[in-house]
Design an enzyme around this catalytic site. Structure first.
Site, mmCIF file in Angstrom:
data_model
loop_
_atom_site.group_PDB
_atom_site.id
_atom_site.type_symbol
_atom_site.label_atom_id
_atom_site.label_comp_id
_atom_site.label_asym_id
_atom_site.label_seq_id
_atom_site.Cartn_x
_atom_site.Cartn_y
_atom_site.Cartn_z
ATOM 1 N N SER A 240 0.793 -1.428 -0.151
ATOM 2 C CA SER A 240 0.145 -0.077 -0.296
ATOM 3 C C SER A 240 0.547 1.463 -0.568
ATOM 4 O O SER A 240 1.980 0.617 -0.042
ATOM 5 C CB SER A 240 -1.647 -0.518 0.995
ATOM 6 O OG SER A 240 0.224 0.389 2.458
ATOM 7 N N LYS A 241 0.363 2.342 0.362
ATOM 8 C CA LYS A 241 1.224 3.913 -0.365
ATOM 9 C C LYS A 241 2.018 3.654 1.068
ATOM 10 O O LYS A 241 3.222 4.061 0.721
ATOM 11 C CB LYS A 241 -0.135 4.658 0.096
ATOM 12 C CG LYS A 241 -0.546 5.202 -1.731
ATOM 13 C CD LYS A 241 -0.557 6.757 -1.051
ATOM 14 C CE LYS A 241 -0.864 7.211 -3.157
ATOM 15 N NZ LYS A 241 -2.090 7.813 -3.090
ATOM 16 N N ARG A 242 1.372 3.270 2.120
ATOM 17 C CA ARG A 242 2.928 2.992 2.804
ATOM 18 C C ARG A 242 3.889 2.924 2.838
ATOM 19 O O ARG A 242 5.031 3.159 3.577
ATOM 20 C CB ARG A 242 1.420 2.352 4.102
ATOM 21 C CG ARG A 242 2.053 2.343 5.697
ATOM 22 C CD ARG A 242 1.154 1.970 7.203
ATOM 23 N NE ARG A 242 0.224 0.892 6.500
ATOM 24 C CZ ARG A 242 0.741 -0.492 6.854
ATOM 25 N NH1 ARG A 242 1.908 -0.758 7.520
ATOM 26 N NH2 ARG A 242 0.436 -1.323 6.516
ATOM 27 N N HIS A 243 3.512 1.604 2.573
ATOM 28 C CA HIS A 243 4.906 0.696 1.951
ATOM 29 C C HIS A 243 6.286 0.923 1.287
ATOM 30 O O HIS A 243 6.346 0.817 0.609
ATOM 31 C CB HIS A 243 4.561 -0.883 1.723
ATOM 32 C CG HIS A 243 3.471 -1.210 2.783
ATOM 33 N ND1 HIS A 243 2.904 -1.203 3.077
ATOM 34 C CD2 HIS A 243 3.941 -2.237 3.838
ATOM 35 C CE1 HIS A 243 1.992 -3.008 3.415
ATOM 36 N NE2 HIS A 243 2.844 -2.669 4.485
ATOM 37 N N GLY A 244 5.224 1.664 0.079
ATOM 38 C CA GLY A 244 6.219 3.047 -1.085
ATOM 39 C C GLY A 244 5.419 2.097 -1.631
ATOM 40 O O GLY A 244 5.969 2.586 -3.793
#
Ligand code: GLU
Length: 464
Positions: A240-244
């Site tokens: 997800s965005k949180r992971h890059g």
């Protein structure tokens, strides 16, 4: 038969990091086999496929050097051709018009739900005479999918995968309004483009069975498939965005070099022994589909950073200077020359181009410099008196080079009976405004004598 691969993104506003990896694997496989790599823009969703969204894909691909070997194909330009194929299948008795009403479909859905099964169209118009068609219903076209037996695909990455044909219902090829479905468009385009290998995310694996049925109905060769496992975050959860899970443009902005991103994406799901740093040429030589892993790979930003540090150190000084100058904006010629001259020292320390740019900024500053708090703390009264002595020494010495500067600093430190660092650190603060920089003698050499003296005098209060 020569290999033809393709990358077929649906424009969403950026080139997703997972899409970039798919493009890379397609490109590598084509290069490895001496084949061709094509790009097709799947722009049939008009609301999402704005010119900007399409451009974002090309920008990302261009940055990575992954534009197609030929002009891109736009799926939206082929819609009539897709519809023709559906009609050809009807004419051949391999597809049929289905006049199901929304209510009938709803009933099928409810029945499936009650039985705890996935929705499958029940084939009610498969063998029915179209003369029985109700008035006022725009028919869809459905494929006569095989009802019995099983379909096995030998996937280059997933291995042998078998699905019972009863799982594949008579899916829609043309909607009531005459527009083709994604399933039809992909197959017709892949056929027309001569695609021999479909390499894509494994979220499309299920589609491959339906697509194979369509190829067979048209008596076309079924391409070979390779379904690449998705990318997960470092914690194993779906990316997800949180992971890059960003667009490649975001990595560019964060200061990653394209060769870093390529090397990283290559390793993310494909391996060659323990090799971590793999050049493009080496990757072309080594790349095989069989070496693509079957389990999801984990995205690791720390690894990406380390790799970037490596590629920055490897990169050409003038290329890095151009990137830094673009980042700083408004750098005069003197500043540009200094950055180029100082680049070898600067690039040893930076993990990103953003960091490199920040670290290079002091070369373009003019007096009075801005000082970090730590730098300010080094400029004590005592330090300033040593720097004043050093200024006189530097002003008087005949040659201006790293060795001579170092010698001058040593001489003054010895005379004052202080450790070299006691003078070198305040000197760094005075010349760069910071407590971290490339070697300070190198910095002074790059700044040249006039600027070095101007910076020293500005803080020693001896400026004229
Ligand atoms: N357009 C599809 C996507 O972006 C890919 C279709 C395919 O590769 O067959 O997910």
């Amino acid at each position: 038969m020569s290999v033809v691969t393709r990358f077929a993104p649906s424009p969403t506003g950026f080139l997703h990091i997972g899409g970039a990896r798919t493009a890379l694997y397609n490109w590598l496989y084509a290069r490895h086999t001496g084949g061709k790599y094509l790009v097709r823009i799947e722009d049939t969703d008009k609301a999402r496929s704005t010119p900007e969204a399409v451009q974002a894909i090309f920008d990302g691909l261009a940055w990575l050097g992954l534009l197609g070997d030929e002009e891109p194909v736009y799926q939206s330009a082929q819609l009539n051709r897709h519809a023709e194929v559906a009609k050809e299948l009807v004419a051949k008795g391999r597809a049929y018009y289905c006049y199901c009403t929304p209510e009938e479909l709803q009933t099928m859905r409810e029945e499936a739900k009650a039985a705890g099964k996935p929705m499958r169209y029940n084939g009610m118009w498969r063998d029915r005479d179209p003369s029985e068609a109700p008035a006022g219903v725009d028919p869809v076209v459905r494929l006569k999918a095989p009802l019995e037996g099983e379909t096995t695909l030998v996937d280059h990455i997933q291995g042998e995968v078998t699905v019972q044909n009863e799982q594949l219902d008579d899916f829609v090829l043309l909607r009531g309004d005459g527009t083709p479905t994604y399933m039809l468009s992909v197959v017709v385009d892949d056929h027309d483009m001569g695609i021999t290998h479909v390499l894509r995310g494994d979220d499309h694996l299920n589609n491959a069975f339906r697509q194979a049925a369509l190829y067979r109905a048209m008596e076309w060769d079924v391409p070979e498939f390779g379904h690449i496992p998705l990318i997960h975050g470092a914690d194993g959860a779906k990316l997800s965005k949180r992971h890059g899970a960003l667009g490649v443009d975001a990595y560019r902005e964060m200061g990653y070099l394209p060769e870093t991103v390529k090397n990283y994406l290559l390793r993310l799901g494909w391996g060659h022994g323990d090799d971590e740093i793999i050049s493009s040429a080496q990757a072309v030589e080594w790349f095989t589909l069989e070496a693509v892993g079957r389990s999801p790979s984990r995205f690791d930003l720390a690894k990406l950073e380390n790799l970037n540090g490596h590629y920055i150190r490897e990169a050409d000084d003038s290329r890095l200077t151009d990137l830094v100058i673009a980042g700083l904006g408004n750098v005069d010629e003197t500043g540009q020359k200094r950055i180029l001259k100082g680049m070898d020292g600067l690039k040893q320390r930076a993990k990103t181009i953003v960091e490199l740019t920040e670290n290079a900024a002091f070369y373009t500053a003019s007096v009075p410099l801005n000082f970090t708090e730590k730098a300010q703390n080094l400029l004590t009264e005592e330090a300033l008196s040593h720097l004043t002595a050093l200024t006189a020494e530097l002003e008087a010495m005949p040659d201006w080079n790293e060795e001579a500067i170092e010698q001058a600093v040593r001489t003054i430190a010895e005379k004052a009976d202080i450790k070299l660092g006691k003078l070198a650190q305040p000197l760094r603060a005075a010349l760069t405004g910071s407590t971290v920089s490339p070697g300070i003698f190198e910095v002074a050499a790059v700044l040249e004598r006039a600027e070095t003296l101007a910076r020293l005098k500005a803080i020693c209060g001896t400026a004229q």
